[in-house]
Design an enzyme around this catalytic site. Structure first.
Site, PDB file in Angstrom:
ATOM      1  N   LYS A  10      -6.069 -50.509 -26.671  1.00  0.00           N
ATOM      2  CA  LYS A  10      -7.426 -51.023 -26.923  1.00  0.00           C
ATOM      3  C   LYS A  10      -7.372 -52.436 -27.486  1.00  0.00           C
ATOM      4  O   LYS A  10      -6.475 -52.767 -28.267  1.00  0.00           O
ATOM      5  CB  LYS A  10      -8.124 -50.108 -27.930  1.00  0.00           C
ATOM      6  N   VAL A  96       3.200 -50.825 -32.729  1.00  0.00           N
ATOM      7  CA  VAL A  96       2.627 -50.068 -33.854  1.00  0.00           C
ATOM      8  C   VAL A  96       2.154 -51.065 -34.913  1.00  0.00           C
ATOM      9  O   VAL A  96       2.777 -52.108 -35.121  1.00  0.00           O
ATOM     10  CB  VAL A  96       3.700 -49.112 -34.433  1.00  0.00           C
ATOM     11  N   GLY A  99      -3.258 -53.155 -34.315  1.00  0.00           N
ATOM     12  CA  GLY A  99      -4.708 -53.184 -34.096  1.00  0.00           C
ATOM     13  C   GLY A  99      -5.075 -52.868 -32.661  1.00  0.00           C
ATOM     14  O   GLY A  99      -6.160 -53.190 -32.195  1.00  0.00           O
ATOM     15  N   GLY A 102      -2.765 -47.816 -30.825  1.00  0.00           N
ATOM     16  CA  GLY A 102      -1.643 -47.108 -30.204  1.00  0.00           C
ATOM     17  C   GLY A 102      -1.616 -45.627 -30.563  1.00  0.00           C
ATOM     18  O   GLY A 102      -1.546 -44.770 -29.683  1.00  0.00           O
ATOM     19  N   SER A 104      -4.079 -43.834 -31.833  1.00  0.00           N
ATOM     20  CA  SER A 104      -5.348 -43.195 -31.442  1.00  0.00           C
ATOM     21  C   SER A 104      -5.381 -42.901 -29.943  1.00  0.00           C
ATOM     22  O   SER A 104      -5.881 -41.859 -29.513  1.00  0.00           O
ATOM     23  CB  SER A 104      -6.524 -44.109 -31.784  1.00  0.00           C
ATOM     24  N   THR A 105      -4.845 -43.814 -29.149  1.00  0.00           N
ATOM     25  CA  THR A 105      -4.887 -43.611 -27.689  1.00  0.00           C
ATOM     26  C   THR A 105      -3.899 -42.506 -27.281  1.00  0.00           C
ATOM     27  O   THR A 105      -4.166 -41.737 -26.360  1.00  0.00           O
ATOM     28  CB  THR A 105      -4.662 -44.944 -26.939  1.00  0.00           C
ATOM     29  N   ASP A 137     -11.014 -44.330 -34.149  1.00  0.00           N
ATOM     30  CA  ASP A 137     -10.871 -44.976 -32.842  1.00  0.00           C
ATOM     31  C   ASP A 137     -10.613 -43.966 -31.722  1.00  0.00           C
ATOM     32  O   ASP A 137     -10.615 -44.341 -30.548  1.00  0.00           O
ATOM     33  CB  ASP A 137      -9.680 -45.955 -32.860  1.00  0.00           C
TER      34      ASP A 137
HETATM   35  O1  C5P Z   1     -10.511 -43.028 -39.145  1.00  0.00           O
HETATM   36  P1  C5P Z   1      -9.145 -43.543 -39.436  1.00  0.00           P
HETATM   37  O2  C5P Z   1      -8.279 -42.516 -40.127  1.00  0.00           O
HETATM   38  O3  C5P Z   1      -8.460 -44.109 -38.238  1.00  0.00           O
HETATM   39  O4  C5P Z   1      -9.335 -44.751 -40.430  1.00  0.00           O
HETATM   40  C1  C5P Z   1      -8.254 -45.308 -41.135  1.00  0.00           C
HETATM   41  C2  C5P Z   1      -8.764 -46.028 -42.346  1.00  0.00           C
HETATM   42  O5  C5P Z   1      -9.510 -47.173 -41.949  1.00  0.00           O
HETATM   43  C3  C5P Z   1      -9.734 -45.213 -43.181  1.00  0.00           C
HETATM   44  O6  C5P Z   1      -9.062 -44.503 -44.164  1.00  0.00           O
HETATM   45  C4  C5P Z   1     -10.607 -46.284 -43.792  1.00  0.00           C
HETATM   46  O7  C5P Z   1      -9.950 -46.843 -44.894  1.00  0.00           O
HETATM   47  C5  C5P Z   1     -10.659 -47.349 -42.737  1.00  0.00           C
HETATM   48  N1  C5P Z   1     -11.858 -47.289 -41.882  1.00  0.00           N
HETATM   49  C6  C5P Z   1     -13.093 -47.638 -42.412  1.00  0.00           C
HETATM   50  N2  C5P Z   1     -14.200 -47.603 -41.617  1.00  0.00           N
HETATM   51  C7  C5P Z   1     -14.105 -47.267 -40.319  1.00  0.00           C
HETATM   52  C8  C5P Z   1     -12.864 -46.922 -39.758  1.00  0.00           C
HETATM   53  C9  C5P Z   1     -11.747 -46.959 -40.572  1.00  0.00           C
HETATM   54  O8  C5P Z   1     -13.207 -47.956 -43.595  1.00  0.00           O
HETATM   55  N3  C5P Z   1     -15.205 -47.253 -39.554  1.00  0.00           N
END
Ligand code: C5P
Length: 298
Positions: A10, A96, A99, A102, A104-105, A137
């Site tokens: 992504k 890795v 951004g 990787g 998530s996909t 993601d």
């Molecule tokens: O959802 P995910 O576990 O991938 O998110 C990783 C970290 O990124 C979360 O713990 C949070 O700190 C931050 N995050 C956020 N707002 C989002 C997505 C991610 O604050 N919309």
């Protein structure tokens, strides 16, 4: 039986942080794109309830910290199938900590593979619900392609595909921790924001230069090293003829869009001499519409 799914990387053509939520996450507005650069995720079912993972990067975790494992567990829980397990093998090409979603996909690829292997055929909406329990993601990655993402990243609407173009991606030598960067951003203090409406209007017109010109990521101003390697890579991409270049997600990879293949090849060659993780790729279409490549050579 085993199934191999391509897990496309992504890129964020834009990323805005609009507020902090009561649940600790941030509200985002992002234009997302998939590119042909991908991991290969091979999945088979196990009848003993175990979920195992191995990858071409031996240091990647094999337990629940691996989003592929977390996805499999979430899928079986949603199905109410305690006895089912999965064997997951991943060939990693997406860097890795870049951004580029990787992990998530790969997780989304596991969900798609399991949905086919079990024959449950839960459908895109249900898969996205399960995906959100794995990571913000992951719902986008279930189908990928061009999309506008809001909320935590799970409120998705399709956008027109990018006009044919070439993408050069380059990751600096350092990686970024997503939670760290989110901790540092204060949505109220952001002064420059992407023109998301202008960007999507340019997409509707098929105006590649208009899209590239409007690409912007609010995290570039947060990252302390953005003036360093990230700025240097962005500068090199633009000097090499990129129509626009920004950092993707919370970094650290930077990418540029090019209209001509030869220009993109030269930019790639120039950066590849300096950085290990450099890629020349093209946009990829949405998964599940019988098409994978939106771009064309030439
Ligand atoms: O959802 P995910 O576990 O991938 O998110 C990783 C970290 O990124 C979360 O713990 C949070 O700190 C931050 N995050 C956020 N707002 C989002 C997505 C991610 O604050 N919309």
């Amino acid at each position: 039986m085993e199934i191999t799914e391509k897990a496309y990387a992504k890129l964020n053509l834009s990323l805005d942080v609009t507020g902090k939520r009561p649940d600790g996450y941030h509200d985002l507005v992002m234009v997302m794109a998939s590119v042909e650069l991908c991991d290969d995720v091979t999945v088979s079912l196990r009848r003993d309830g175990a979920v195992t993972a191995e990858s071409s990067l031996p240091w990647l975790p094999r337990d629940e910290r691996n989003l592929g494992v977390k996805a499999a567990r979430a899928y079986f829980a949603a199905l109410g199938e305690d006895g089912l397990g999965a064997e997951i093998r991943m060939v990693k090409r997406i860097p890795v900590g870049a951004g580029m979603a990787g992990g998530s996909t790969d997780a989304a690829a596991v969900l798609r593979a399991l949905d086919r292997l079990t024959g449950a055929d839960l459908g895109e909406d249900r898969l996205r619900e399960i995906a959100l329990s794995v990571g913000s993601d992951v719902p986008y990655c279930v189908s990928g392609g061009m999309a506008l993402a809001k909320g935590r990243g799970e409120i998705l609407s399709p956008l027109p595909e990018l006009p044919a173009c070439h993408v050069v991606i380059c990751k600096p030598s350092f990686s970024v921790s997503t939670p760290d960067l989110f901790r540092q951003i204060d949505a109220r203090a952001i002064r420059t924001r992407p023109d998301t409406a202008g960007l999507t209007a340019a997409l509707e017109r098929g105006d590649l230069a208009g899209v590239a010109r409007r690409m912007y990521n609010v995290f570039e101003d947060v990252l302390p090293r953005s003036g360093g390697e990230i700025g240097a890579i962005r500068g090199k991409l633009l000097d090499s003829g990129a129509l626009g270049a920004i950092m993707t997600g919370t970094g650290s990879a930077v990418f540029g869009l090019f209209d001509r293949r030869e220009t993109a090849e030269k930019a790639h060659a120039a950066l590849a001499g300096e950085y290990r993780d450099c890629f020349l790729t093209r946009p990829a279409g949405r998964i599940g519409r019988g098409e994978t490549g939106a771009g064309h050579d030439g």
